[in-house]
Structure formats: C-alpha cells, structure tokens
Design an enzyme around this catalytic site. Structure first.
Site, short mmCIF file in Angstrom:
data_model
loop_
_atom_site.label_atom_id
_atom_site.label_comp_id
_atom_site.label_asym_id
_atom_site.label_seq_id
_atom_site.Cartn_x
_atom_site.Cartn_y
_atom_site.Cartn_z
N LEU A 247 43.53 43.19 19.96
CA LEU A 247 43.48 44.04 18.76
C LEU A 247 42.01 44.41 18.63
O LEU A 247 41.17 43.57 18.34
CB LEU A 247 43.94 43.28 17.50
CG LEU A 247 45.40 42.88 17.41
CD1 LEU A 247 45.73 42.36 16.01
CD2 LEU A 247 46.33 44.02 17.76
N PRO A 248 41.68 45.69 18.87
CA PRO A 248 40.29 46.05 19.19
C PRO A 248 39.36 46.11 17.98
O PRO A 248 38.87 47.18 17.62
CB PRO A 248 40.45 47.41 19.85
CG PRO A 248 41.67 47.99 19.20
CD PRO A 248 42.59 46.84 18.91
N CYS A 249 39.06 44.96 17.38
CA CYS A 249 38.13 44.96 16.25
C CYS A 249 36.72 45.37 16.72
O CYS A 249 35.90 45.79 15.91
CB CYS A 249 38.10 43.61 15.55
SG CYS A 249 37.80 42.22 16.61
N HIS A 250 36.47 45.29 18.04
CA HIS A 250 35.15 45.72 18.54
C HIS A 250 34.98 47.24 18.41
O HIS A 250 33.87 47.74 18.54
CB HIS A 250 34.97 45.28 20.01
CG HIS A 250 36.03 45.79 20.94
ND1 HIS A 250 37.25 45.15 21.11
CD2 HIS A 250 36.08 46.89 21.73
CE1 HIS A 250 37.98 45.83 21.97
NE2 HIS A 250 37.30 46.89 22.36
#
Ligand SMILES: [Zn+2]
Length: 355
Positions: free
Chosen positions: A318-321
């Site tokens: 889950l691309p929180c970056h």
C-alpha cells in the site's frame, strides 16, 4: 556491479553495529580501517572506535575497497538467502517435520551446531531447535482451528504428551488450546530487499503485514493485529506469503507495478478508507495528504489522514511512500526517508543509488 543501494545515516549504522542489531543484516557492512577487516552488523567481535569504521552497502563494495572478510561473522555468506551449508538441513527438516533433531544429528548432517545457532539467532531470534518447535506448534495450531481434537494434534506435532503440548501452546499464545480455536494463526517470513529485510505475515487467504524489520512501529503493528484479530504469530510460510515474497522481488527488480496478492488490512473505518485510497495512487506518481483527504471525502482531516497513512501495515504494497507534503517535499516516512527516496526513484525509473 550495479549501483550501490543507499545507506542509513552514520549515527544509525554505528549504533546498530555496537548493539549488533540483526535488523541491519543486509543493509550495510562495517569495515575497520585499523585492521583492514570488514564485518556484518551482528559480528560478535569487540567493536572498534567510531573513527576507525567506514560503511559499505554490500560485502562486494568492501572487498573492492581492499578489505578482507572477518572470519568470525563471515560477511560473504549471504545474509538474505539460505546459505549452502544450511540448505540440506532445512530440506531434511521439511521432509520429516516430526523429526526431533539433536546436536548429534546436526553434526551428522555436516552442520556445526554453534554455527546453526548463530544463524537462527540472527535471523529469527531463536535456536534452530526452537525454530522447528515453533513451526511444529504453528502447524498443530492450525489443525486445532480446523477442528481437530487436541490430543490428535498433539500426536501429530510429536510432542511428548498432550499436557506437554498444551503447556507449549500456552507459552506461545498465552492461552490454552481451548481458547486457541478463536485465535488466528499468522505465519511470518523474512524476505530480502535492497532496503533491508522485510517481514511478511499472512494466513492461507491473504497477506496482513509487510514491514521493515528495523521499523520501530513493528511491535505496535504486531500488537494491533493481535488485538484486532486475536492473531498469534509463528515463523513459516503460506501460499499468499510466498506469492508476496515473489512479487516484492519483482517490484524491487523494476519488473512489477501492481501487487495482486490478496491483502487484508483490518482497521477502524477511517483507517480502512485511507488505506483503500492509497491503493488508487498509481505507480510512479505522488499525491499529497490533502488530495488523499479529498478523495476520502474528509477535506478538513488532512492530519488524521496523515496519521492513518503512517499506520499503514503493508509497507511498499500500500504505497504510503507515494504521499508527499503539499509543497511536494517528501516529509516523513515510517521506514526512514532514505527508503522513501529509494522507492520513488525506483518507480520514477531513476537509478536509486544516485539519490
Ligand atoms: Zn566480524
């Protein structure tokens, strides 16, 4: 050789080297100028003065700089894969899960028991026998959930007696097998990445957790899953865990843009809404906390959105970056800004080593 991966800050590395933190295995090696020798972070030898140490991302870089590998910690044995000397033993253990290994058996298989102990301690924080025991326990535990009788499971798990089995399970789960039925067993495996080892946890259905080993939040993440699902954790793999490890390897090789392994991210309604919104931020792009807040229909709640983003349990996946500050700055990242930079550079088609 490929461009070197980035390193954490020197303070972080020296501290990790002094305290022999296994989580930094595979992230750096430490080379000692006064002796010309380089070591893993976990090397048991006495540690040198800070001014004498320089750091390299990989053993090969230290070799290229003229350093020799330490004989005690053997930094050339890959930290992230099963070493050749151990592979036959693991295969034998898999082929006969009920076998009770003695140190004599290990010697008979050509494995130095002390070396095996060190390897499993560094990787799982337990002995080889402890690892096999935990794995047997996990298998037995799954059977209990599936409805098998306690006594039958105990026999299959090859424990001395039902009472011994119950005692072992109680120690591992804090409950008796009677209560285990309601609890949820998750298998946890480690997988290598250019940013250091990742933990992947899942059951037979889905993956619940992907997180860097050294992340301070990790314990909290485990506690949250334990509380929310009644989850207990055992070393091992399930199909989704195996599949996720393969997908992560492909992602870091630049060959995968979309993860397809089934995921579960149980949380509060607000957390789940934010985490679902994260899945819609495409590979190679970024969005701001404000945009994410608008997408979730909570215009005023950018701060609450940022908090939920920080509590994401599926790092990288889950691309929180991909979430940045309003001015485009990178702002915080639970796994460290150096990792966020690396991931964004990887997705942008830039050489991550150059950032
Ligand atoms: Zn060493």
């Amino acid at each position: 050789m490929q461009e070197a991966p980035p390193l954490p800050g020197e303070d972080t590395m020296y501290h990790a080297f002094l305290s022999r933190e296994a989580a930094y295995e595979g992230i750096f090696v430490a080379a000692v100028r006064s002796t010309g020798i380089f070591c893993r972070p976990t090397c048991p030898a006495r540690k040198p003065l800070r001014a004498n140490v320089e750091y390299f991302p990989r053993a090969g870089d230290a070799l290229a700089a003229g350093y020799r590998p330490c004989r005690r910690c053997r930094p050339l044995d890959a930290a992230d894969s099963v070493p050749d000397w151990l592979r036959p033993l693991l295969e034998a253990a898999d082929a006969d899960p009920a076998r009770r290994w003695t140190t004599e058996d290990l010697r008979g298989a050509g494995v130095d028991p002390a070396r095996a102990r060190r390897w499993f301690q560094a990787r799982y924080g337990m002995t080889f026998l402890g690892y096999l025991r935990a794995r047997r326990l996990g298998q037995a535990f799954s059977r209990i959930r599936e409805g098998a009788g306690v006594a039958e499971s105990a026999m299959e798990a090859d424990f001395d007696s039902v009472s011994g089995f119950c005692e072992a399970l109680r120690r591992a789960t804090g409950r008796s097998p009677g209560g285990a039925r309601e609890r949820h067993a998750l298998r946890v495996a480690q997988t290598p990445s250019p940013l250091g080892p990742l933990m992947v946890a899942g059951d037979e259905e889905a993956v619940y957790l992907v997180e860097f080993w050294d992340r301070r939040l990790l314990e909290k993440q485990f506690a949250a899953l334990e509380k929310r699902l009644g989850a207990v954790f055992f070393p091992g793999e399930t199909d989704p865990v195996r599949r996720m490890r393969g997908e992560l390897a492909a992602y870091f090789a630049g060959e995968l843009r979309q993860f397809t392994t089934p995921l579960r991210y149980p949380g509060s309604p607000h957390q789940e809404q934010v985490w679902r919104a994260l899945t819609a931020v495409p590979y190679g792009t970024t969005c701001t906390y404000g945009e994410l807040a608008r997408q979730t229909g909570r215009r005023a709640a950018a701060r609450a959105v940022a908090r939920a983003v920080g509590e994401n349990r599926l790092a990288v996946v889950l691309p929180c970056h991909r979430v940045v500050g309003a001015d485009g700055r990178l702002t915080g990242y639970g796994g460290g800004l150096w990792r966020k930079r690396y991931l964004l550079a990887l997705e942008g088609g830039h050489e991550p080593g150059g950032v």
